[in-house]
Design an enzyme around this catalytic site. Structure first.
Site, PDB file in Angstrom:
ATOM      1  N   LYS A 196      40.570  35.394 -11.519  1.00  0.00           N
ATOM      2  CA  LYS A 196      40.420  36.839 -12.595  1.00  0.00           C
ATOM      3  C   LYS A 196      38.985  37.151 -13.260  1.00  0.00           C
ATOM      4  O   LYS A 196      39.335  36.211 -14.195  1.00  0.00           O
ATOM      5  CB  LYS A 196      42.071  35.882 -13.605  1.00  0.00           C
ATOM      6  CG  LYS A 196      42.031  37.245 -13.847  1.00  0.00           C
ATOM      7  CD  LYS A 196      42.057  38.855 -14.576  1.00  0.00           C
ATOM      8  CE  LYS A 196      41.367  38.913 -15.531  1.00  0.00           C
ATOM      9  NZ  LYS A 196      40.398  39.911 -16.705  1.00  0.00           N
ATOM     10  N   THR A 250      37.174  32.287 -28.183  1.00  0.00           N
ATOM     11  CA  THR A 250      38.221  31.361 -29.162  1.00  0.00           C
ATOM     12  C   THR A 250      39.004  31.735 -29.264  1.00  0.00           C
ATOM     13  O   THR A 250      40.632  31.775 -28.798  1.00  0.00           O
ATOM     14  CB  THR A 250      37.390  31.100 -29.757  1.00  0.00           C
ATOM     15  OG1 THR A 250      35.923  30.358 -30.032  1.00  0.00           O
ATOM     16  CG2 THR A 250      38.155  29.886 -30.939  1.00  0.00           C
ATOM     17  N   GLU A 270      35.761  27.237 -22.219  1.00  0.00           N
ATOM     18  CA  GLU A 270      35.151  26.752 -22.852  1.00  0.00           C
ATOM     19  C   GLU A 270      34.796  27.904 -23.488  1.00  0.00           C
ATOM     20  O   GLU A 270      35.061  29.482 -22.784  1.00  0.00           O
ATOM     21  CB  GLU A 270      33.501  27.365 -21.776  1.00  0.00           C
ATOM     22  CG  GLU A 270      32.128  26.859 -22.182  1.00  0.00           C
ATOM     23  CD  GLU A 270      31.468  27.924 -22.035  1.00  0.00           C
ATOM     24  OE1 GLU A 270      31.176  28.060 -23.275  1.00  0.00           O
ATOM     25  OE2 GLU A 270      31.294  28.403 -21.422  1.00  0.00           O
ATOM     26  N   CYS A 304      27.042  32.431 -24.683  1.00  0.00           N
ATOM     27  CA  CYS A 304      27.951  31.635 -25.744  1.00  0.00           C
ATOM     28  C   CYS A 304      27.040  30.805 -26.208  1.00  0.00           C
ATOM     29  O   CYS A 304      27.744  30.494 -27.533  1.00  0.00           O
ATOM     30  CB  CYS A 304      29.230  30.521 -25.132  1.00  0.00           C
ATOM     31  SG  CYS A 304      28.298  30.762 -23.449  1.00  0.00           S
ATOM     32  N   GLU A 401      30.310  35.016 -34.636  1.00  0.00           N
ATOM     33  CA  GLU A 401      29.756  34.852 -33.000  1.00  0.00           C
ATOM     34  C   GLU A 401      29.720  36.223 -32.591  1.00  0.00           C
ATOM     35  O   GLU A 401      30.799  37.166 -32.888  1.00  0.00           O
ATOM     36  CB  GLU A 401      30.913  34.358 -31.537  1.00  0.00           C
ATOM     37  CG  GLU A 401      29.762  34.170 -30.444  1.00  0.00           C
ATOM     38  CD  GLU A 401      30.780  33.514 -29.383  1.00  0.00           C
ATOM     39  OE1 GLU A 401      31.874  34.281 -29.496  1.00  0.00           O
ATOM     40  OE2 GLU A 401      30.266  33.404 -28.853  1.00  0.00           O
TER      41      GLU A 401
HETATM   42  P1  NDP Z   1      37.437  37.747 -23.457  1.00  0.00           P
HETATM   43  O1  NDP Z   1      38.186  36.166 -24.553  1.00  0.00           O
HETATM   44  O2  NDP Z   1      39.342  38.762 -24.358  1.00  0.00           O
HETATM   45  O3  NDP Z   1      37.948  37.505 -22.693  1.00  0.00           O
HETATM   46  C1  NDP Z   1      37.601  37.002 -21.155  1.00  0.00           C
HETATM   47  C2  NDP Z   1      38.444  36.577 -19.827  1.00  0.00           C
HETATM   48  O4  NDP Z   1      39.980  36.662 -20.386  1.00  0.00           O
HETATM   49  C3  NDP Z   1      38.461  37.942 -19.829  1.00  0.00           C
HETATM   50  O5  NDP Z   1      38.627  38.041 -18.025  1.00  0.00           O
HETATM   51  C4  NDP Z   1      39.314  38.753 -20.196  1.00  0.00           C
HETATM   52  O6  NDP Z   1      40.012  39.781 -19.264  1.00  0.00           O
HETATM   53  C5  NDP Z   1      40.929  37.566 -19.818  1.00  0.00           C
HETATM   54  N1  NDP Z   1      41.716  37.630 -20.810  1.00  0.00           N
HETATM   55  C6  NDP Z   1      41.569  39.072 -22.229  1.00  0.00           C
HETATM   56  N2  NDP Z   1      43.230  38.499 -22.535  1.00  0.00           N
HETATM   57  C7  NDP Z   1      43.407  37.518 -22.138  1.00  0.00           C
HETATM   58  C8  NDP Z   1      44.931  36.553 -21.960  1.00  0.00           C
HETATM   59  N3  NDP Z   1      45.800  37.265 -23.158  1.00  0.00           N
HETATM   60  N4  NDP Z   1      44.799  35.312 -21.358  1.00  0.00           N
HETATM   61  C9  NDP Z   1      44.533  35.983 -19.901  1.00  0.00           C
HETATM   62  N5  NDP Z   1      43.025  36.266 -20.307  1.00  0.00           N
HETATM   63  C10 NDP Z   1      42.816  36.792 -21.348  1.00  0.00           C
HETATM   64  O7  NDP Z   1      36.653  38.346 -24.395  1.00  0.00           O
HETATM   65  P2  NDP Z   1      35.780  39.880 -24.113  1.00  0.00           P
HETATM   66  O8  NDP Z   1      35.771  40.187 -23.073  1.00  0.00           O
HETATM   67  O9  NDP Z   1      37.309  40.394 -25.316  1.00  0.00           O
HETATM   68  O10 NDP Z   1      34.816  39.014 -25.345  1.00  0.00           O
HETATM   69  C11 NDP Z   1      35.041  39.134 -26.971  1.00  0.00           C
HETATM   70  C12 NDP Z   1      34.362  38.334 -27.412  1.00  0.00           C
HETATM   71  O11 NDP Z   1      34.406  37.411 -26.749  1.00  0.00           O
HETATM   72  C13 NDP Z   1      33.112  38.325 -27.412  1.00  0.00           C
HETATM   73  O12 NDP Z   1      32.503  39.615 -28.233  1.00  0.00           O
HETATM   74  C14 NDP Z   1      32.062  36.988 -27.479  1.00  0.00           C
HETATM   75  O13 NDP Z   1      31.809  37.064 -28.864  1.00  0.00           O
HETATM   76  C15 NDP Z   1      32.905  36.100 -27.080  1.00  0.00           C
HETATM   77  N6  NDP Z   1      32.605  36.016 -25.452  1.00  0.00           N
HETATM   78  C16 NDP Z   1      32.545  34.590 -25.184  1.00  0.00           C
HETATM   79  C17 NDP Z   1      32.175  34.377 -24.032  1.00  0.00           C
HETATM   80  C18 NDP Z   1      31.400  33.213 -23.633  1.00  0.00           C
HETATM   81  O14 NDP Z   1      31.225  32.908 -22.820  1.00  0.00           O
HETATM   82  N7  NDP Z   1      31.861  31.950 -24.587  1.00  0.00           N
HETATM   83  C19 NDP Z   1      32.318  35.654 -23.000  1.00  0.00           C
HETATM   84  C20 NDP Z   1      32.782  36.345 -23.977  1.00  0.00           C
HETATM   85  C21 NDP Z   1      33.037  37.090 -24.579  1.00  0.00           C
HETATM   86  P3  NDP Z   1      38.996  41.187 -19.245  1.00  0.00           P
HETATM   87  O15 NDP Z   1      37.636  41.217 -20.262  1.00  0.00           O
HETATM   88  O16 NDP Z   1      39.552  41.685 -18.479  1.00  0.00           O
HETATM   89  O17 NDP Z   1      39.925  41.765 -21.087  1.00  0.00           O
END
Ligand code: NDP
Length: 497
Positions: A196, A250, A270, A304, A401
């Site tokens: 996904k 997180t 992660e 990250c 973050e």
């Molecule tokens: P998310 O944690 O929301 O997204 C990561 C993945 O999880 C995406 O594929 C997202 O889908 C999916 N997702 C969202 N909600 C759910 C759920 N309830 N159950 C299962 N999967 C879900 O990150 P965001 O894109 O909203 O980013 C927000 C913040 O997260 C950033 O500003 C940053 O601080 C942090 N982040 C950290 C990352 C890292 O590498 N550690 C990477 C990305 C974000 P979809 O994107 O389609 O909503």
């Protein structure tokens, strides 16, 4: 006719990338076929460098997700992948790696278009994905078991077996490498897979699905359910998955873990970071400035492991920050595909507004906010690289973050204080120490609470190097030999002799 590309962007893409965008296969990929998604949620693929929608797709519904999991389950249970000889799996994965390497430039261009990152960064991403795939292809034939010294009347062995169906939920910042950290070991050890991708970056995952079919990976072994958070949530709630590997925030990681409790599914997480870079006065300052810049400006800070907290010896603080700002001013912001660009846009207007709000809050809290480098005079989700000094520990800019090109700087007077400031964070993903005193490097590295410590370098990734966090940065390690533990089960067999 390729949808909605500006003339500038059209001119920057190759004929192959344009051809692929003409009819991108963005439907759910289930059991070897692209199926029309059964939902009415339409999602736009937006070019962050112009802010214009490029194309769109329909999100996979809960029913589509259930079909994808069922296809992966059936493919696992009938042994079409797990029962292959390991060298056959290795060959197929190497073939997949060769196909990806052959199309690397096209995939890099699509990734730069989709994420906003510079083409140079996207090329490194695709190279890394190929390297990770080749590394784990080799592991298919390397996992051995053990003979266990049980009482003499028994013959006891420990063998490693595939877990079953593995699911990956991946973010938008490094779509293909992060997917590959999960897919490559899962497939090498005989598991089947459902991916996904982030709703915002589906192109490279869709491209990879096509390559899996072309590489002769059997139908149902790799499935893709594109969509937003609801699709991810449906995936975590669907029974029949044996392991979920998640990379993202997180907060979402916590939601994934809660959902996994209901189905007793293994998880590895992660998550975010707020990684410190400790610069001592005895460091090679030229190298340290380059490392700090790479640590925070790469991918416009949407990393990250972004080294977003510079903790620097007070004696060199002013000189170090001045030189850092000076070099930062030489960065060139622009469209990721433009050859002159060294810093691209953020992923979305939401992310840009979020980062701007954090910067404004820092200024209101009394910190000194310095904008280095010019904002480009164009549409797109740009933020100028920003250096924040004088923030007090505890302010939101210093704790949260940011996920954007924002560096906070804190001075220290003693080694103890430097370590205390570094560890004073909810996160523990990465860290760095810059010093030419070898004893200090070892002493400080030992005390830093982080999954990775780099010394006199930053952001070194390699397929052999385990990666993951502690504290709110998650648990479980990706890459390296640790993946054996995460993508196989240990079976104990006891025979009464
Ligand atoms: P998310 O944690 O929301 O997204 C990561 C993945 O999880 C995406 O594929 C997202 O889908 C999916 N997702 C969202 N909600 C759910 C759920 N309830 N159950 C299962 N999967 C879900 O990150 P965001 O894109 O909203 O980013 C927000 C913040 O997260 C950033 O500003 C940053 O601080 C942090 N982040 C950290 C990352 C890292 O590498 N550690 C990477 C990305 C974000 P979809 O994107 O389609 O909503």
């Amino acid at each position: 006719m390729t949808a909605h590309l500006t003339p500038e962007v059209r001119g920057l893409l190759s004929a192959d990338a344009l051809g692929w965008l003409d009819k991108p296969p963005l439907d759910p990929f289930i059991d070897g076929n692209w199926r029309t998604a059964r939902s009415d949620t339409h999602i736009e693929v937006v070019d962050p460098g112009t802010g214009t929608p490029v194309t769109s797709y329909t999100a996979a519904s809960a029913g589509d997700v259930a079909d994808a999991v069922a296809a992966a389950r059936a493919a696992f249970d009938d042994g079409r992948w797990s029962e292959l000889d390991p060298e056959t799996r290795e060959e197929k994965l190497r073939h997949l790696a060769d196909l990806l390497a052959a199309d690397a430039e096209t995939v890099a261009q699509l990734e730069a278009l989709d994420t906003g990152k510079t083409l140079a960064e996207a090329r490194l991403d695709i190279d890394e994905a190929v390297a990770v795939l080749r590394y784990y292809a080799g592991w298919a034939t390397k996992v051995e078991g053990s003979v266990i010294p049980a009482p003499r009347r028994y013959m006891a062995t420990g063998t490693r077996e595939a877990i079953g169906v593995c699911a990956a939920i991946t973010p938008w910042n490094y779509p293909l490498p992060i997917l590959m950290y999960k897919l490559a070991p899962a497939l090498a050890f005989g598991n089947t897979f459902v991916a996904k991708p982030s709703e915002q970056t589906v192109l490279s995952t869709a491209y990879l699905a096509q390559l899996c079919a072309a590489a002769g990976i059997p139908d149902g072994v790799v499935n893709v359910a594109p969509g937003a958070g609801a699709t991810g949530a449906a995936l975590t709630a669907t029974p029949g998955i044996d392991k979920i590997a998640f990379t993202g925030s997180t907060r979402t990681g916590q939601a994934v873990m809660r959902a996994a409790a209901d189905t007793l599914t293994k998880v590895s997480l992660e998550l975010g970071g707020k990684s410190p870079q400790l610069v001592f006065a005895d460091a090679d300052l030229d190298a340290a400035i380059a490392g700090v810049m790479a640590g925070i400006w790469t991918n416009a800070g949407q990393v990250c492991i972004a080294g977003s907290r510079l903790i620097v010896d007070r004696r060199i603080h002013d000189e170090f920050v001045a030189e850092l700002a000076d070099r930062t001013r030489r960065l060139s912001l622009g469209h990721g595909l433009a050859p002159t660009t060294t810093l691209g846009p953020l992923i979305s207007s939401t992310q840009r507004d979020r980062v701007n709000a954090l910067i404004e809050q820092a200024a209101q809290d009394g910190a000194h906010v310095e904008t280095a480098a010019e904002l480009p005079d164009r549409d797109g989700y740009f933020i100028a690289p920003t250096i924040v000094t004088g923030a007090r520990p505890g302010q939101s800019i210093e704790r949260e973050e940011v996920f954007g090109p924002v560096l906070t700087v804190l001075p220290f007077d003693t080694e103890d204080e430097a370590v205390r400031l570094a560890n004073d964070s909810a996160y523990g993903l990465a860290s760095a120490v810059w010093s030419q005193n070898a004893s200090r490097v070892h002493r400080v590295a030992r005390r830093l609470r982080a999954g990775t410590v780099w010394a006199n370098t930053y952001g070194v990734f390699h397929p052999t190097l385990p990666f993951g966090g502690v504290k709110a940065s998650g648990f479980g390690r990706e890459l390296g030999s640790d993946a054996v533990e995460h993508y196989t089960e240990l079976k104990t067999t006891v025979i009464d002799l």
